[in-house]
Design an enzyme around this catalytic site. Structure first.
Site, PDB file in Angstrom:
ATOM      1  N   LYS A   1      -7.780 -44.475  98.838  1.00  0.00           N
ATOM      2  CA  LYS A   1      -7.350 -43.296  98.295  1.00  0.00           C
ATOM      3  C   LYS A   1      -7.963 -41.999  99.096  1.00  0.00           C
ATOM      4  O   LYS A   1      -9.099 -42.064  99.517  1.00  0.00           O
ATOM      5  CB  LYS A   1      -7.954 -43.303  97.107  1.00  0.00           C
ATOM      6  CG  LYS A   1      -7.685 -42.022  96.112  1.00  0.00           C
ATOM      7  CD  LYS A   1      -8.422 -41.968  94.803  1.00  0.00           C
ATOM      8  CE  LYS A   1      -7.802 -40.470  94.096  1.00  0.00           C
ATOM      9  NZ  LYS A   1      -9.018 -40.270  93.209  1.00  0.00           N
TER      10      LYS A   1
ATOM     11  N   ASN B   1      11.817 -38.805  94.007  1.00  0.00           N
ATOM     12  CA  ASN B   1      12.814 -37.845  93.660  1.00  0.00           C
ATOM     13  C   ASN B   1      12.949 -37.962  92.109  1.00  0.00           C
ATOM     14  O   ASN B   1      12.414 -39.039  91.458  1.00  0.00           O
ATOM     15  CB  ASN B   1      13.855 -37.800  94.282  1.00  0.00           C
ATOM     16  CG  ASN B   1      14.718 -39.120  94.449  1.00  0.00           C
ATOM     17  OD1 ASN B   1      15.064 -39.535  93.622  1.00  0.00           O
ATOM     18  ND2 ASN B   1      14.726 -39.822  95.793  1.00  0.00           N
TER      19      ASN B   1
ATOM     20  N   PHE C   1      27.333 -42.597  97.542  1.00  0.00           N
ATOM     21  CA  PHE C   1      27.133 -41.429  96.647  1.00  0.00           C
ATOM     22  C   PHE C   1      26.778 -40.180  97.298  1.00  0.00           C
ATOM     23  O   PHE C   1      26.216 -40.100  98.570  1.00  0.00           O
ATOM     24  CB  PHE C   1      26.169 -41.646  95.561  1.00  0.00           C
ATOM     25  CG  PHE C   1      26.869 -42.160  94.494  1.00  0.00           C
ATOM     26  CD1 PHE C   1      27.231 -43.603  94.407  1.00  0.00           C
ATOM     27  CD2 PHE C   1      26.987 -41.586  93.083  1.00  0.00           C
ATOM     28  CE1 PHE C   1      27.688 -44.048  93.330  1.00  0.00           C
ATOM     29  CE2 PHE C   1      27.460 -41.815  91.873  1.00  0.00           C
ATOM     30  CZ  PHE C   1      28.093 -43.171  91.946  1.00  0.00           C
TER      31      PHE C   1
HETATM   32  N1  CTP Z   1      21.367 -43.437 101.420  1.00  0.00           N
HETATM   33  C1  CTP Z   1      20.784 -44.358 101.860  1.00  0.00           C
HETATM   34  N2  CTP Z   1      19.523 -44.379 102.554  1.00  0.00           N
HETATM   35  C2  CTP Z   1      19.221 -43.268 102.958  1.00  0.00           C
HETATM   36  C3  CTP Z   1      19.635 -42.181 102.341  1.00  0.00           C
HETATM   37  C4  CTP Z   1      20.607 -42.185 101.649  1.00  0.00           C
HETATM   38  O1  CTP Z   1      21.345 -45.665 101.482  1.00  0.00           O
HETATM   39  N3  CTP Z   1      18.066 -43.336 103.608  1.00  0.00           N
HETATM   40  C5  CTP Z   1      22.726 -43.233 100.687  1.00  0.00           C
HETATM   41  C6  CTP Z   1      22.627 -42.813  99.226  1.00  0.00           C
HETATM   42  O2  CTP Z   1      22.334 -44.121  98.476  1.00  0.00           O
HETATM   43  C7  CTP Z   1      24.031 -42.331  99.059  1.00  0.00           C
HETATM   44  C8  CTP Z   1      24.241 -41.719 100.405  1.00  0.00           C
HETATM   45  O3  CTP Z   1      23.329 -42.375 101.325  1.00  0.00           O
HETATM   46  O4  CTP Z   1      24.913 -43.436  98.904  1.00  0.00           O
HETATM   47  C9  CTP Z   1      24.005 -40.087 100.313  1.00  0.00           C
HETATM   48  O5  CTP Z   1      22.744 -39.853  99.952  1.00  0.00           O
HETATM   49  P1  CTP Z   1      22.241 -38.376  99.973  1.00  0.00           P
HETATM   50  O6  CTP Z   1      20.934 -38.344  99.291  1.00  0.00           O
HETATM   51  O7  CTP Z   1      23.481 -37.529  99.151  1.00  0.00           O
HETATM   52  O8  CTP Z   1      22.427 -37.901 101.229  1.00  0.00           O
HETATM   53  P2  CTP Z   1      21.471 -37.964 102.488  1.00  0.00           P
HETATM   54  O9  CTP Z   1      22.094 -39.245 103.506  1.00  0.00           O
HETATM   55  O10 CTP Z   1      20.296 -38.091 102.215  1.00  0.00           O
HETATM   56  O11 CTP Z   1      21.600 -36.755 103.324  1.00  0.00           O
HETATM   57  P3  CTP Z   1      21.266 -35.205 103.051  1.00  0.00           P
HETATM   58  O12 CTP Z   1      19.911 -35.558 102.194  1.00  0.00           O
HETATM   59  O13 CTP Z   1      21.216 -34.736 104.208  1.00  0.00           O
HETATM   60  O14 CTP Z   1      22.328 -34.639 102.237  1.00  0.00           O
END
Ligand code: CTP
Length: 433
Positions: free
Chosen positions: A313, A235, A350
């Site tokens: 690959k 991402n 976050f």
């Molecule tokens: N996070 C994590 N491990 C994951 C996914 C997310 O530790 N596999 C943590 C991120 O570091 C952040 C929080 O969860 O502190 C929220 O991440 P976010 O990307 O906003 O949300 P998601 O949990 O991925 O949920 P969604 O994609 O449904 O919004």
């Protein structure tokens, strides 16, 4: 105890004043000498004579006494600590804006000594954006903030706004004054739990390392989920916010382990940095770093990883389309929040949202079991990824604050101060138990 310590107690006018006699009693029993200043409003609740009989000292009411002596300068010069209890919303606003229209506010502006304020007011006054802005300003100026506490308020409403109990204020004063300063004199030990400590003046005392002795993990950056030796799914996270948080916590004295996915950023100074690639590696490194006191999960962890890794690959076939199958990654934040034995005392997550930022962040707080969520909008209209600035909402189970747009470094410092304040409050609570 407080032998030989001089407290200048500034009493402003609110119903919480009824706790002030008990506070004076505790300070005096602890060995401190207490001199009081009362605002005109305070005198509507309790007389100067009553306060004088409790402190055993003259109570100061006017900026210029009968001899024309400038009390506002003299009083704070003689004190070890200026303590404002109760501190009304009005007096806090005056302090934040440098107003000086009575002896209390003039003395605070002229003070060269540490200042501790103990706010007390109605819950809506406390939650009002203006009061919250003023509190942030004061915190940034190095004023110590003790309280307020949640509970039933004198007005009959319920919420944040109660004056911290006199015993807890006494503990906070004692833990502040007993600590040796970095130069070896006066204040210090016990102070690690007190956030930034400076006078509100051009020549501040050194900032205290308010998180010294505490351990923290910070996750940062994106993760790379490998498809084959040359391709991955990821991402847009730059890692700037997470890295800034790791640095801010280290600057406050915490021993910080930064677990970061691939970024182009240098490892922050004074931080132990572990470079990982995938979500599974991030989780493993975080678990290996436990136990810690603080976990801040700022990483944009990839939610999915390819079901199977192709060790060679992948070659194009005659098909023009191609389908990959994914499984969900482990959730680092939720795992740390749910840790049985080693759950960090404070877990901060976050939330990156494109829609309904606050509602989704509040839901995430519950779903992930963390203590706070820092939420930001990552919609196309609000390009956060890679930017040096951020605009966030600070979400707890008690309330949600909108923080003004600021640099990621500034947001990291503000979060660090909040974390320091959390541990200061925690220490006061533990001491009172
Ligand atoms: N996070 C994590 N491990 C994951 C996914 C997310 O530790 N596999 C943590 C991120 O570091 C952040 C929080 O969860 O502190 C929220 O991440 P976010 O990307 O906003 O949300 P998601 O949990 O991925 O949920 P969604 O994609 O449904 O919004």
């Amino acid at each position: 105890m407080l032998e030989k310590k001089k407290i200048l107690l500034i009493i402003s006018g609110g119903i919480a004043i009824q706790k002030t006699p008990a506070l004076i009693g505790l300070l005096k029993n602890g060995g401190a000498s207490v001199t009081a200043i009362m605002t005109p409003a305070a005198q509507n609740f309790i007389t100067a004579d009553e306060i004088a009989s409790l402190t055993g000292n003259k109570v100061h009411l006017d900026t210029f006494d009968k001899d024309g002596w400038m009390e506002h300068i003299d009083l704070s010069r003689k004190a070890d600590l200026v303590l404002v209890a109760p501190a009304t919303a009005n007096l806090l606003a005056k302090m934040a804006h440098g107003l000086a229209d009575d002896l209390a506010s003039t003395t605070l502006l002229a003070s060269d000594k540490p200042v501790m304020v103990c706010p007390a007011m109605n819950v809506e006054m406390w939650n009002a954006p203006a009061t919250q802005r003023n509190i942030e300003t004061l915190r940034g100026d190095g004023v110590l903030i003790t309280g307020p506490a949640p509970g039933l308020l004198a007005c009959g409403e319920f919420g944040m706004g109660r004056l911290t109990e006199p015993e807890d204020i006494f503990e906070a004063v004692q833990s502040f004054l007993k600590a040796p300063s970095p130069s070896g004199e006066g204040r210090g030990e016990g102070l690690r739990s007190i956030s930034s400590l400076q006078t509100p003046h051009a020549n501040p005392l050194p900032r205290e390392r308010a998180l010294a002795g505490l351990k923290a993990i910070v996750t940062s950056g994106p993760t790379h989920e490998a498809i084959d030796p040359v391709r991955f799914v990821s991402n847009r996270s730059s890692g700037k916010q997470g890295h800034a948080i790791a640095k801010a916590l280290a600057d406050l004295g915490a021993a910080v382990t930064l677990v970061t996915g691939p970024t182009s950023l240098p490892a922050p100074q004074g931080v132990q940095t572990i470079a990982i690639e995938s979500a599974a590696e991030m989780l493993k490194s975080c678990k290996n770093s436990l136990p810690v006191d603080i976990a801040v999960c700022a990483a944009a962890v990839a939610d999915w990883t390819p079901e199977t890794y192709q060790s060679s690959k992948m070659k194009k076939t005659s098909d023009t389309a191609m389908t990959l199958s994914f499984r969900q990654n482990p959730d680092v934040l939720a795992t740390l929040s749910a840790a049985d034995k080693d759950r960090p005392r404070l877990v901060v997550g976050f939330a990156a949202e494109t829609d309904d930022v606050v509602t989704n962040a509040q839901a995430k707080l519950v779903k992930k079991g963390c203590d706070w969520v820092v939420a930001n909008s990552v919609s196309a209209a609000n390009p956060v990824f890679g930017s040096d600035e951020n605009q966030v909402y600070f979400v707890t189970s008690a309330n949600t604050e909108e923080w003004p747009k600021a640099s990621k470094d500034e947001i990291a410092r503000k979060l660090g101060e909040r974390i320091a304040q959390f541990f200061r409050d925690d220490a006061v609570k533990t001491a009172a138990e």
